[in-house]
Scaffold this motif. Sequence first.
Motif, mmCIF file in Angstrom:
data_model
loop_
_atom_site.group_PDB
_atom_site.id
_atom_site.type_symbol
_atom_site.label_atom_id
_atom_site.label_comp_id
_atom_site.label_asym_id
_atom_site.label_seq_id
_atom_site.Cartn_x
_atom_site.Cartn_y
_atom_site.Cartn_z
ATOM 1 N N CYS A 175 0.900 -1.166 -0.025
ATOM 2 C CA CYS A 175 -0.219 -0.019 -0.027
ATOM 3 C C CYS A 175 1.038 1.310 -0.141
ATOM 4 O O CYS A 175 1.964 1.290 0.778
ATOM 5 N N LEU A 176 0.262 2.261 -0.659
ATOM 6 C CA LEU A 176 1.082 3.679 -0.819
ATOM 7 C C LEU A 176 0.402 4.414 0.359
ATOM 8 O O LEU A 176 -0.742 4.499 0.646
ATOM 9 N N PRO A 177 1.261 5.185 1.143
ATOM 10 C CA PRO A 177 0.674 6.329 2.045
ATOM 11 C C PRO A 177 -0.453 7.286 1.227
ATOM 12 O O PRO A 177 -0.153 7.393 0.040
ATOM 13 N N ASP A 178 -1.326 7.586 1.873
ATOM 14 C CA ASP A 178 -2.271 8.384 1.241
ATOM 15 C C ASP A 178 -2.012 9.644 0.696
ATOM 16 O O ASP A 178 -2.500 10.201 -0.508
ATOM 17 N N ASP A 179 -0.796 10.128 1.245
ATOM 18 C CA ASP A 179 -0.419 11.589 0.995
ATOM 19 C C ASP A 179 0.771 11.500 0.182
ATOM 20 O O ASP A 179 1.282 12.598 -0.234
ATOM 21 N N MET A 180 0.973 10.112 -0.681
ATOM 22 C CA MET A 180 2.182 10.083 -1.473
ATOM 23 C C MET A 180 1.731 9.943 -2.830
ATOM 24 O O MET A 180 0.634 9.525 -3.173
ATOM 25 N N THR A 181 2.326 11.011 -3.783
ATOM 26 C CA THR A 181 2.090 11.244 -5.048
ATOM 27 C C THR A 181 2.370 9.844 -5.785
ATOM 28 O O THR A 181 3.300 9.098 -5.596
ATOM 29 N N TRP A 182 1.524 9.728 -7.086
ATOM 30 C CA TRP A 182 1.975 8.550 -7.896
ATOM 31 C C TRP A 182 3.271 8.885 -8.556
ATOM 32 O O TRP A 182 4.072 7.867 -8.573
ATOM 33 N N GLU A 218 10.374 1.354 -6.723
ATOM 34 C CA GLU A 218 11.023 0.147 -7.187
ATOM 35 C C GLU A 218 12.541 0.610 -7.380
ATOM 36 O O GLU A 218 13.538 0.013 -6.916
ATOM 37 N N PRO A 219 12.824 1.717 -8.146
ATOM 38 C CA PRO A 219 14.112 2.122 -8.223
ATOM 39 C C PRO A 219 14.882 2.453 -6.812
ATOM 40 O O PRO A 219 15.929 2.365 -6.728
ATOM 41 N N VAL A 220 14.236 2.942 -5.873
ATOM 42 C CA VAL A 220 14.626 3.111 -4.583
ATOM 43 C C VAL A 220 15.015 1.923 -3.882
ATOM 44 O O VAL A 220 16.222 1.978 -3.082
ATOM 45 N N ALA A 221 14.247 0.881 -4.069
ATOM 46 C CA ALA A 221 14.783 -0.491 -3.372
ATOM 47 C C ALA A 221 15.908 -0.812 -4.213
ATOM 48 O O ALA A 221 16.907 -1.544 -3.359
ATOM 49 N N CYS A 222 16.059 -0.699 -5.332
ATOM 50 C CA CYS A 222 17.187 -1.110 -5.868
ATOM 51 C C CYS A 222 18.477 -0.265 -5.454
ATOM 52 O O CYS A 222 19.693 -0.827 -5.261
ATOM 53 N N ILE A 223 18.473 0.718 -5.244
ATOM 54 C CA ILE A 223 19.757 1.806 -4.794
ATOM 55 C C ILE A 223 19.703 1.303 -3.261
ATOM 56 O O ILE A 223 21.073 1.265 -2.909
ATOM 57 N N LEU A 224 18.935 1.185 -2.570
ATOM 58 C CA LEU A 224 18.959 0.789 -1.199
ATOM 59 C C LEU A 224 19.783 -0.415 -1.041
ATOM 60 O O LEU A 224 20.718 -0.635 -0.224
ATOM 61 N N ALA A 250 19.675 7.808 -6.501
ATOM 62 C CA ALA A 250 20.778 7.461 -5.303
ATOM 63 C C ALA A 250 21.205 8.895 -4.891
ATOM 64 O O ALA A 250 21.473 8.584 -3.630
ATOM 65 N N GLN A 251 21.418 9.660 -5.559
ATOM 66 C CA GLN A 251 21.878 11.221 -5.069
ATOM 67 C C GLN A 251 21.055 11.353 -3.998
ATOM 68 O O GLN A 251 21.599 11.820 -2.820
ATOM 69 N N LEU A 252 19.693 11.620 -4.222
ATOM 70 C CA LEU A 252 18.763 11.979 -3.138
ATOM 71 C C LEU A 252 18.578 11.165 -1.819
ATOM 72 O O LEU A 252 18.637 11.677 -0.787
ATOM 73 N N LEU A 253 18.729 10.001 -1.969
ATOM 74 C CA LEU A 253 18.829 8.918 -0.989
ATOM 75 C C LEU A 253 20.113 9.267 -0.208
ATOM 76 O O LEU A 253 20.036 9.421 1.195
ATOM 77 N N ALA A 283 11.795 1.030 1.412
ATOM 78 C CA ALA A 283 11.916 1.732 0.436
ATOM 79 C C ALA A 283 10.722 2.792 0.504
ATOM 80 O O ALA A 283 10.822 4.015 0.188
ATOM 81 N N ILE A 284 9.502 2.210 0.798
ATOM 82 C CA ILE A 284 8.311 3.165 0.986
ATOM 83 C C ILE A 284 8.397 4.283 1.915
ATOM 84 O O ILE A 284 8.283 5.255 1.796
ATOM 85 N N ARG A 285 8.998 3.620 3.224
ATOM 86 C CA ARG A 285 9.358 4.503 4.336
ATOM 87 C C ARG A 285 10.158 5.763 3.768
ATOM 88 O O ARG A 285 9.813 6.944 4.293
ATOM 89 N N LEU A 286 11.353 5.272 3.179
ATOM 90 C CA LEU A 286 12.220 6.459 2.819
ATOM 91 C C LEU A 286 11.558 7.376 1.803
ATOM 92 O O LEU A 286 11.839 8.615 1.871
ATOM 93 N N ALA A 287 10.928 6.811 0.803
ATOM 94 C CA ALA A 287 10.246 7.515 -0.237
ATOM 95 C C ALA A 287 9.509 8.578 0.276
ATOM 96 O O ALA A 287 9.225 9.657 -0.158
ATOM 97 N N HIS A 288 8.663 8.118 1.163
ATOM 98 C CA HIS A 288 7.827 8.931 1.809
ATOM 99 C C HIS A 288 8.218 10.249 2.351
ATOM 100 O O HIS A 288 7.598 11.295 2.818
ATOM 101 N N LYS A 289 9.641 10.143 3.054
ATOM 102 C CA LYS A 289 10.263 11.217 3.491
ATOM 103 C C LYS A 289 10.899 12.378 2.351
ATOM 104 O O LYS A 289 11.582 13.093 2.550
#
Length: 340
Positions: free
Chosen positions: A135-142, A149-155, A181-184, A290-296
């Motif tokens: 599930c995506l957080p309600d306030d996360m954009t598409w 998935e790219p975030v998971a790869c970088i992690l 990767a740079q943003l993470l 990855a979902i938790r980090l992307a949310h931030k």
Amino acid sequence: MKALSLVGANTIGLIEYSLTHTLPADGVEIDIVMSGICGTDLAVLAGREEGQTGIVRGHEAVGIIVRVGEGVKTLRPGMRVVIDPNEYCGSCSPCISAQTHLCTGGAQQGLDIAGVNKHGTFANRFITRERFVHCLPDDMTWETGVLIEPVACILNNIDQAAIKPGERVLLLGSGPMSLVAQLLLRAMGVETVATDLNTFRVAFGSALGLTVIHPQSLELNRPEHEKFDAVIDTVGNQLDAAAQVVRRAGRILLFGFNGNYQFSLPVKHFLVNAISVIAAGEYNQHFPRAIRLAHKLPELGKLVTHRYSLEAYSIAFDALLNDPSAPMVKCVFTPNPDYL
């Protein structure tokens, strides 16, 4: 329904495609809202990687659940979700050992990967199993969600290389995966420098507060104290440059895909300088994190610069493959635009 399939060697085309009407007990049927074009898709079309003909491409996707199997417990129709395309079996020896990225139990004695060796998400709808849907957080954009998935790869690569706050990392290439990767890494307290030939991407990264330079500006013959703790080759053919600028006891990460690239390893140089070469492989259970980090990191969504219908696939791929100076970063297909 419509879908984009590899219809021949290095050739993608729009086809008519039908899903099975029978949903497994743990099955989840999803309307695809966005599906990202990945560097691996481009590598297949450019001839740098092999691809299975007849396979619907696409493996980075978000959407809305429209139907669930009778055994599904945690999901329901209407939920906004992101799809994990790496469908491990869960019962082979690597899976039991918590190494699901090394699964040998798939149909081809490895991971079943949507969009690679089984039908993927460049389509109006997609069916998978409950454990591969998050599930995506309600306030996360598409736009942010499609980059999970790219975030998971970088992690996975960050973990395998044990990159720590305070270190200096060079990324060779500043395409979508590199920018993720740079943003993470910045959020982790890691100093990054990236290179790119595309002046738009240099400016784009700079506008995000990142340090992105033209490769000609990268000093290769630098003193030891100015070398990098880790170098990530996001292009797939930059190991010579990486070996010159990584510090003693540093790490080189293999990240970009190029099946045609060969590197003659200067063994003594690597031994004397204790340089590690790391190939992290597929991510391993990284999606929840990855979902938790992307949310931030809502700025991730800014990387999505172009949206295309499935019917406009030739325009998208032509620009990405044939115009190295194109002013674009992350491109996505929007099979069901009414959701946007």
